[in-house]
Every structure is written in structure tokens, then in C-alpha cells.
Design an enzyme around this catalytic site. Structure first.
Site, PDB file in Angstrom:
ATOM      1  N   VAL A  21     -92.717 124.781  98.394  1.00 22.47           N
ATOM      2  CA  VAL A  21     -93.380 125.941  97.774  1.00 22.47           C
ATOM      3  C   VAL A  21     -94.486 126.420  98.713  1.00 22.47           C
ATOM      4  O   VAL A  21     -94.762 125.796  99.744  1.00 22.47           O
ATOM      5  CB  VAL A  21     -93.968 125.568  96.395  1.00 22.47           C
ATOM      6  CG1 VAL A  21     -92.860 125.193  95.428  1.00 22.47           C
ATOM      7  CG2 VAL A  21     -94.986 124.436  96.501  1.00 22.47           C
ATOM      8  N   CYS A  22     -95.147 127.529  98.331  1.00 22.06           N
ATOM      9  CA  CYS A  22     -96.256 128.048  99.139  1.00 22.06           C
ATOM     10  C   CYS A  22     -97.328 126.979  99.321  1.00 22.06           C
ATOM     11  O   CYS A  22     -97.566 126.214  98.396  1.00 22.06           O
ATOM     12  CB  CYS A  22     -96.893 129.241  98.450  1.00 22.06           C
ATOM     13  SG  CYS A  22     -95.905 130.721  98.504  1.00 22.06           S
ATOM     14  N   PRO A  23     -97.977 126.915 100.428  1.00 17.18           N
ATOM     15  CA  PRO A  23     -97.846 127.783 101.591  1.00 17.18           C
ATOM     16  C   PRO A  23     -96.940 127.184 102.674  1.00 17.18           C
ATOM     17  O   PRO A  23     -96.866 127.688 103.770  1.00 17.18           O
ATOM     18  CB  PRO A  23     -99.291 127.813 102.110  1.00 17.18           C
ATOM     19  CG  PRO A  23     -99.817 126.416 101.843  1.00 17.18           C
ATOM     20  CD  PRO A  23     -99.144 125.988 100.569  1.00 17.18           C
TER      21      PRO A  23
END
Lengths: 83, 480
Positions: A21-23
Site C-alpha cells: 500500500v502507499c507509500p
């Protein structure tokens, strides 16, 4: 799934950040692009939609060109040519 | 995949999107048929759904706004969120000028900056802010669900922490808290958060830009010139100018040089600034929808309050026969606008009190202000669930819904980041929405203070992740 970055053959690299997932996808993409030569192509596989927006704008800013974009069952496969 | 399989997948996605939409419609219709007061909860539900749709459509994440500037030099989200703030502020100022605003400013002080630093670190480590985690949960991202749980649990535990933590309370906070004369059931002299709130935070000034300039907050001059123009539009334009010169200008100049135009005139700078604002239509559209919806949300909720003759949903719940978990003031959490974290703390507080028998109402946060009503009839919980649902609908329609199991590494970041966000949110009395987006847009300087704190918080966490990813790259034989 763990991050996987490898050289496929001369001028072609593969970065798999599926599940991240981000980042993480955008940071790994940035770091992978820093490690390849101009003209080389990096194939990035990710499945976090919002990372795509960041990667796309990052390439626009740096001049790196996204030469191919594929979407398969919630997974994104992008090829980026380093400028 | 064959074309047939793709079509089948799309049909299945569409079915589930309409199923979710139908479910919320059914909830609204059946509860309204049972008791008209449920329309109040449905207002929260449908605005929550709009937020979810817009957040997912624009991949709207406050964490990304702060983080991507430092991590990958991308200003897209910082710009999108600033646009949303300005649009929301415009609508909010018009609502305020009509005397219909539901907004209450928060105490302004250094605590908002410190809370912002903690929250900023948390949202980058977790991989999304409080609202971002809700929409990502709707995309099937179970890592984001862990973040939501971490924010929820950490808040509920943090607001009730006493015992050893009382030793960390300065004497002045203790005396000041006791002097407030709160009801005995709150036991305000016991508990770190209670004494922090009643003995420290509440002593800070509560103001708006209009008030600071000596104007009435709900006058046209105060709301539009003071709060909107001077409190939001001018600082936002300046902030975007900084973003343009530090991050976006370079790319604009590079493109011009490539096209053989090397000299930058003033007009070119304006064009570059505009190019930055209009770079991502998707984010800008989401910003527009969120901004307008957030303003209308306040207006519609205030209308419902006037119609039912109440100031808080606690009165409605009592009229409907629900008296469990209502605060000593007869209130429940009913902000009257978009909010994320308080309702997340509430359902855990409710669950803990129900299952352990411990008293979670002997503190300021739950017992004096927000209560711990059953989540099934908690208006703000309806909003959060609908936000997840709205994001799921959008992700399903765009073929972006994917059930993702968390890995150990990401779950660890989710728990650490979520906990930091939970603590930061309670210290600031809100998250990136309640303490930043809503407050900034309504001319409350404490919103800007929280935002100022989020910048170094996000920066520190990005530096950490830079080190972490370098380490992992090196492990695969690609060290620099």
C-alpha cells in the site's frame, strides 16, 4: 508478498510491489528508476490504485515515459522508460 | 483473461456495487418508515456515501498530500486537497453568513501543532490518513481496515488511561481541571486525557479569523472576508505558490525547454501555476464534490435540527427510547459535519463497556461530551460505514476493488501508524478531517496549527521509509 526487484535482461527490469500500500509502491518505483540507466525499461506491477496516480505524476515531472499501461483484475502492470 | 471472463467480472462488480447502494437505500427507507427521526441518521449516511465515492474516485488522501511531496516530489494531492479546502470554505462561509453553521472552533495552542506532528508521522507510517483508510477499506484493502481498528482501539484506550499516567499530569492541569466543576460521575481529577482537556486545552482561546479581526463570525464580513478570504483563500494561494516554486515549477520549465522555450516570463509563471492546479482532473473533481458536499452537509444537518427542535442527536435518541451511552449532558457525538475519528473511538468504548463491564463513561471524552451509544444507532458511525460503502461502490464500478490480505510487514506499519494517529487525533480533538480540513475551511486557526504540525511529522516518517526501502533494495543486490 515481499517486494521483488530484478534485472530481466539487458535494459529490462522488473519491480513487483503487489500487495503493498502507499507509500511503498511509489517509493520503490522511484528508487528502482534511480538504479537503472536512461533508455532502460522498468516494468512495475502493483495493485494499490492510488499509487498509480503518484507514479504517473512522478514520471511526468521527471520526464520518464510510461510506455505501456495494463490493468488485469485489480492489478496494474506499467512499463516505464527512463529518460 | 478472455473477454468473456472480463465481462463476467464487470457484471459481477456492477451487481455488488448496486447491492451496496441498495442496502443503504433499504436501511434509510425502512428505518424512516419505523420512525421519522431516523432521517437524521440517514443524512449522515448519504453524505458519508458521497464522501466515500469522491474519496475513492480522486484517490483523495491527506497522507499522500503531505507525504508525496517529500517522498516522490509529487504535488498532485497537496493541490487537490487545497482546492477542496477552498471550495468547502466558500460554501461554509455562505452557510455561516446565513447563521446556519454547525461549526464550533477548537482551542488554539501549541498542543495542536504537537498533535499534528504525531498524527502526521502516523498517517505516513500507516499508509493513509483517517479518511483515506476508510476509503481504502472500501477498495478491499484489509491493511487499511487494520489501520481503522488501530485508530479506534488506541483512541478508546487513550481517553480512559489513568493510574500511572496520572503521575505525568502537571499539578497546574490537575487544579485547573478540578476547578471546572464537572459532574462527579466524570471524576475529572483522575485520568491523563481528562486533565489534559479540562485543565489545559480548554484554557486556550477559541477563535476564528473573523473574531481576531473584530468581526462577528456569522456576519457576511466576518464569514466571507475574515474566515474565507483572509483565513483560507489567501494562505491557500500562498501555500500553493510555495508548492509551485519548490516542486512543480521544475517540471513545467523542463517541458518548455524541451519545446525550445527557455525564457520564463511572469505570464509563463502564471501558466505554470495554473497547469499545476489543473494537472489532475480526477483529484480536482473529487475536491469539488467533497468541498460542496461538506458545506451542504452542515446546512442540511442544521435544517434537520431546526425541524426536530433539537441541538444534538442525543435528544432524538432518547425520544426513540435509546438512553444507553448518552453523555451526562444528554448528548452524543453529533458534529453536524464530516468527521472520522471520534465515532471510531466510540464503538470500541461501547464494546469495551459492554463486554468487560468497566466504566468507560467516567471520562470527559465519552462521559461528558460524546457518549458511547450503540454503534447501530450512532449517527456518525452511519456516516463512516457509508463512506466505506461509497468507496466500495466506486472501486467496484471502476474495476479497482480487490480483496487484499495484509502482510506481516504492512500490518506492523498499520498498527504503529494507526496508534499514532489515534493518539494524535485525541490530542488535537480531531483527525485530518475534523482537526484540519473542517477547521481550516471554517476559519479556525487551530486547523492551520494542526496542519503545520503534520508537515514535519510526515517528513520524519518519509525519511524513515526512505531508509527502510534503501535497506530492502540493498538486500536484493541493488544498493546505491
Amino acid at each position: 508478498m515481499a517486494m521483488k526487484f530484478e534485472k530481466v535482461n539487458e535494459g529490462n527490469y522488473h519491480l513487483d510491489v503487489t500487495g503493498y500500500v502507499c507509500p511503498h509502491p511509489q517509493i520503490y518505483t522511484k528508487k528502482a528508476l534511480e538504479r537503472i540507466e536512461p533508455g532502460d525499461v522498468l516494468q512495475v506491477i502493483f495493485d494499490n490504485p492510488s499509487s498509480g496516480e503518484s507514479i504517473s505524476t512522478m514520471c511526468e515531472n521527471t520526464g520518464d515515459e510510461i510506455v505501456d499501461k495494463k490493468k488485469e483484475g485489480g492489478q496494474f502492470i506499467w512499463s516505464i522508460e527512463k529518460c | 483473461m478472455t473477454e468473456n471472463a472480463v465481462n463476467k467480472g464487470e457484471r459481477k462488480n456492477r451487481f455488488w456495487a448496486f447491492f451496496v447502494l441498495g442496502f443503504f437505500a433499504l436501511v434509510s427507507i425502512t428505518t424512516f418508515a419505523y420512525n421519522e427521526y431516523y432521517i437524521y441518521l440517514s443524512i449522515y449516511l448519504w453524505f458519508g456515501l458521497i464522501y466515500g465515492l469522491a474519496l475513492q474516485y480522486g484517490r483523495f488522501c491527506f497522507s499522500s498530500a503531505f507525504r508525496d511531496l517529500f517522498a516522490v516530489g509529487v504535488a498532485r494531492m497537496a493541490v487537490g486537497i487545497t482546492i477542496a479546502i477552498v471550495l468547502f470554505a466558500l460554501v461554509a462561509s455562505l452557510v455561516t453568513a446565513q447563521g446556519l453553521s454547525t461549526f464550533h472552533p477548537a482551542p488554539s495552542g501549541i498542543h495542536a501543532v504537537i498533535a499534528g506532528v504525531i498524527f502526521g508521522m502516523g498517517m505516513v507510517i500507516a499508509g493513509g490518513c483517517a479518511s483515506g483508510s476508510l476509503y481504502k477499506t472500501g477498495e478491499g484493502n484489509m491493511n487499511a481496515l487494520i489501520v481503522v481498528f488501530s485508530i479506534s482501539v488506541s483512541q478508546a484506550l487513550f481517553v480512559d488511561v489513568g493510574g500511572w499516567a496520572n503521575n505525568l499530569v502537571p499539578e497546574s492541569w490537575h487544579h485547573s481541571a478540578i476547578a471546572k466543576g464537572l459532574p462527579a460521575s466524570i471524576n475529572v481529577g483522575d485520568g491523563w486525557m481528562d486533565q489534559y482537556l479540562a485543565g489545559y486545552v480548554w484554557n486556550h482561546p477559541v477563535t476564528t479569523f473573523a473574531k481576531m479581526l473584530g468581526w462577528d463570525n456569522s456576519s457576511a464580513l466576518g464569514a466571507i472576508v475574515g474566515n474565507f478570504f483572509l483565513g483560507v483563500l489567501v494562505p491557500s494561494a500562498l501555500l500553493l505558490a510555495v508548492v509551485y516554486f519548490v516542486w512543480s515549477r521544475k517540471a513545467f520549465v523542463r517541458k518548455r525547454v524541451k519545446a525550445g522555450q527557455e525564457k520564463m516570463t511572469m505570464l509563463d509563471e502564471v501558466k505554470g501555476y495554473w497547469a499545476m492546479l489543473s494537472a489532475s482532473k480526477r483529484t480536482a473533481i473529487a475536491g469539488l464534490v467533497i468541498g460542496v458536499a461538506a458545506g451542504l452537509h452542515m446546512l442540511v444537518l442544521q435544517g434537520a435540527r431546526v425541524k426536530f427542535g433539537v441541538k444534538n442527536a442525543g435528544a432524538l435518541l432518547e425520544r426513540m427510547g435509546f438512553d444507553y451511552g448518552i453523555s451526562v449532558n444528554g448528548t452524543v457525538f453529533d458534529p453536524g459535519y464530516w468527521y472520522v475519528t471520534t465515532q471510531e473511538a466510540q464503538w470500541v468504548g461501547w464494546l469495551l463497556q459492554k463486554t468487560t463491564g468497566a466504566n468507560y463513561m467516567d471520562n470527559v471524552f465519552f462521559g461528558y461530551v460524546n457518549g458511547i451509544p450503540n454503534p447501530a444507532i450512532n449517527p456518525a458511525d452511519w456516516m463512516s460505514l457509508a463512506t466505506i460503502g461509497g468507496a466500495a461502490i466506486m472501486a467496484l464500478l471502476y474495476g479497482e476493488f480487490k480483496f487484499k490480505k495484509p502482510t506481516l510487514e504492512l500490518a506492523t506499519w498499520a498498527i504503529i501508524g494507526g496508534t499514532l494517529m489515534g493518539i494524535g487525533a485525541r490530542l488535537a480533538l480531531g483527525c485530518n478531517i475534523g482537526a484540519f480540513f473542517i477547521r481550516v475551511a471554517n476559519g479556525d486557526p487551530s486547523g492551520w496549527l494542526f496542519g503545520i504540525g503534520m508537515v514535519p511529522g510526515a517528513y520524519i516518517a518519509v525519511k524513515f521509509f526512505n531508509w527502510w526501502t534503501e535497506r530492502k533494495m540493498a538486500k536484493q543486490g541493488f544498493g546505491l
